[in-house]
Write a protein that holds these residues in place. Structure first.
Motif, PDB file in Angstrom:
ATOM      1  N   ASP A 136       0.839  -1.184   0.000  1.00 20.61           N
ATOM      2  CA  ASP A 136       0.000   0.000   0.000  1.00 20.61           C
ATOM      3  C   ASP A 136       0.882   1.245   0.000  1.00 20.61           C
ATOM      4  O   ASP A 136       2.001   1.239   0.545  1.00 20.61           O
ATOM      5  N   TRP A 137       0.407   2.303  -0.603  1.00 20.33           N
ATOM      6  CA  TRP A 137       1.141   3.556  -0.649  1.00 20.33           C
ATOM      7  C   TRP A 137       0.165   4.710  -0.871  1.00 20.33           C
ATOM      8  O   TRP A 137      -0.986   4.503  -1.268  1.00 20.33           O
ATOM      9  N   ARG A 138       0.634   5.908  -0.590  1.00 23.68           N
ATOM     10  CA  ARG A 138      -0.095   7.138  -0.911  1.00 23.68           C
ATOM     11  C   ARG A 138       0.883   8.056  -1.639  1.00 23.68           C
ATOM     12  O   ARG A 138       2.087   8.041  -1.367  1.00 23.68           O
ATOM     13  N   GLY A 139       0.374   8.862  -2.542  1.00 19.29           N
ATOM     14  CA  GLY A 139       1.258   9.730  -3.301  1.00 19.29           C
ATOM     15  C   GLY A 139       0.520  10.905  -3.908  1.00 19.29           C
ATOM     16  O   GLY A 139      -0.684  11.103  -3.695  1.00 19.29           O
ATOM     17  N   LEU A 140       1.264  11.689  -4.655  1.00 21.50           N
ATOM     18  CA  LEU A 140       0.663  12.820  -5.368  1.00 21.50           C
ATOM     19  C   LEU A 140       1.430  13.048  -6.655  1.00 21.50           C
ATOM     20  O   LEU A 140       2.589  12.646  -6.810  1.00 21.50           O
ATOM     21  N   HIS A 154       9.591   3.512   2.582  1.00 22.43           N
ATOM     22  CA  HIS A 154      10.338   3.923   1.400  1.00 22.43           C
ATOM     23  C   HIS A 154       9.596   5.046   0.681  1.00 22.43           C
ATOM     24  O   HIS A 154       8.371   5.126   0.715  1.00 22.43           O
ATOM     25  N   GLU A 155      10.385   5.893   0.006  1.00 27.69           N
ATOM     26  CA  GLU A 155       9.816   6.996  -0.757  1.00 27.69           C
ATOM     27  C   GLU A 155      10.280   6.925  -2.211  1.00 27.69           C
ATOM     28  O   GLU A 155      11.377   6.449  -2.506  1.00 27.69           O
ATOM     29  N   ARG A 156       9.429   7.397  -3.093  1.00 28.74           N
ATOM     30  CA  ARG A 156       9.770   7.515  -4.511  1.00 28.74           C
ATOM     31  C   ARG A 156       9.510   8.948  -4.953  1.00 28.74           C
ATOM     32  O   ARG A 156       8.452   9.509  -4.655  1.00 28.74           O
ATOM     33  N   PRO A 225       9.385  -1.094  -3.464  1.00 28.35           N
ATOM     34  CA  PRO A 225      10.549  -1.378  -2.629  1.00 28.35           C
ATOM     35  C   PRO A 225      10.346  -2.661  -1.851  1.00 28.35           C
ATOM     36  O   PRO A 225       9.245  -3.207  -1.809  1.00 28.35           O
ATOM     37  N   VAL A 226      11.391  -3.154  -1.237  1.00 24.05           N
ATOM     38  CA  VAL A 226      11.297  -4.415  -0.504  1.00 24.05           C
ATOM     39  C   VAL A 226      11.310  -4.146   0.993  1.00 24.05           C
ATOM     40  O   VAL A 226      11.868  -3.166   1.469  1.00 24.05           O
ATOM     41  N   TRP A 227      10.679  -5.034   1.752  1.00 26.35           N
ATOM     42  CA  TRP A 227      10.729  -4.955   3.203  1.00 26.35           C
ATOM     43  C   TRP A 227      12.157  -5.212   3.667  1.00 26.35           C
ATOM     44  O   TRP A 227      12.917  -5.937   3.014  1.00 26.35           O
ATOM     45  N   PRO A 228      12.554  -4.665   4.798  1.00 25.32           N
ATOM     46  CA  PRO A 228      13.935  -4.862   5.275  1.00 25.32           C
ATOM     47  C   PRO A 228      14.237  -6.336   5.578  1.00 25.32           C
ATOM     48  O   PRO A 228      13.381  -7.064   6.064  1.00 25.32           O
ATOM     49  N   ASP A 229      15.471  -6.735   5.273  1.00 20.85           N
ATOM     50  CA  ASP A 229      15.953  -8.080   5.632  1.00 20.85           C
ATOM     51  C   ASP A 229      14.996  -9.166   5.167  1.00 20.85           C
ATOM     52  O   ASP A 229      14.646 -10.085   5.906  1.00 20.85           O
ATOM     53  N   LEU A 230      14.550  -9.063   3.923  1.00 25.99           N
ATOM     54  CA  LEU A 230      13.519  -9.972   3.430  1.00 25.99           C
ATOM     55  C   LEU A 230      14.065 -11.379   3.221  1.00 25.99           C
ATOM     56  O   LEU A 230      15.105 -11.582   2.604  1.00 25.99           O
ATOM     57  N   VAL A 231      13.344 -12.358   3.742  1.00 25.92           N
ATOM     58  CA  VAL A 231      13.602 -13.760   3.449  1.00 25.92           C
ATOM     59  C   VAL A 231      12.680 -14.148   2.303  1.00 25.92           C
ATOM     60  O   VAL A 231      11.465 -13.969   2.398  1.00 25.92           O
TER      61      VAL A 231
END
Length: 236
Positions: A136-140, A154-156, A225-231
């Motif tokens: 999920d994300w929010r943006g403009l 994370h930001e884009r 983006p990926v979650w931290p330390d992803l398995v």
């Protein structure tokens, strides 16, 4: 696909033309709810991220003798939430006070003094979760910038003027613009009565890892983006 769409819109118009009550006084609106990556950014059959391929959609209004054929082509920012008030405005009906969208009927009728918003809220809410690439994300989006904040923190940030294909994320290099867009996003979320994402932006903390992805496929952050330390996968 375009040929099929054109043919079926033609069939619909022919049917309506055969009905006297619709023949000479008919407002037709064509729009889409989302786009598709169609191979761009290494993705196919995807739509859940803030790139233009996903969030930029058509919006065509046709009403003979009411809407000029040329209309206005000056890059106004129009959003799906504007569809309802714009339709009411064209029909001369009252727009409810709680409506979040803006009435663009003046722009469609060619009024040169009409001014649109300087930014549009975009979002992904309730993303399907068959792997952790769906976030999920929010943006403009503004006339130049695209900004998004993901639930991971994370930001884009993309410069649509100089990077129209959104290949370079400037969130970590153009810190000032990123901060300005983040502040603007919080303002838009407040105006839209957002229930929780503003809390993530202002008070969110990194997820404790490792995260576990049990999905069948994993795109290594091509889109999201990926979650931290992803398995990647659970190994029994």
């Amino acid at each position: 696909m375009v040929e099929n769409l054109d043919w079926n819109v033609g069939r619909l118009h022919e049917t309506l033309d055969s009905l006297p009550e619709f023949r000479s006084n008919r407002l037709t609106v064509y729009f889409s709810d989302h786009g598709d990556y169609m191979g761009t950014h290494g993705a196919i059959n995807r739509k859940e991220n803030p790139h233009e391929n996903s969030v930029r959609i058509p919006a065509v209004f046709h009403w003979p003798e009411q809407i000029p054929a040329q209309g206005r082509r000056d890059g106004l920012l129009f959003s799906l939430v504007d569809l309802f008030p714009t339709t009411l405005g064209l029909l001369g009906l009252d727009i409810p006070a709680h409506c979040q969208g803006r009435d663009f009927s003046g722009a469609l009728r060619g009024q040169q003094d009409f001014s649109g918003p300087d930014s549009v809220l975009i979002e992904m809410s309730g993303n399907p979760r068959w792997n952790l690439d769906f976030l999920d994300w929010r943006g403009l989006v503004t006339s130049r910038w695209k900004y998004a904040f993901y639930e991971t923190g994370h930001e884009r940030l993309f410069d649509l003027k100089n990077d129209p294909y959104e290949m370079t994320n400037l969130a970590e290099t153009d810190v000032q613009t990123c901060a300005e867009m983040r502040t603007k996003l919080l303002q838009l979320l407040s105006e839209s009565r957002e229930p929780y994402f503003d809390v993530l932006i202002e008070h969110g903390v990194p997820v404790e890892g490792p995260a576990l992805d049990v999905g069948e496929t994993y795109t290594k952050g091509k889109l999201a983006p990926v979650w931290p330390d992803l398995v990647r996968r659970h190994q029994p």
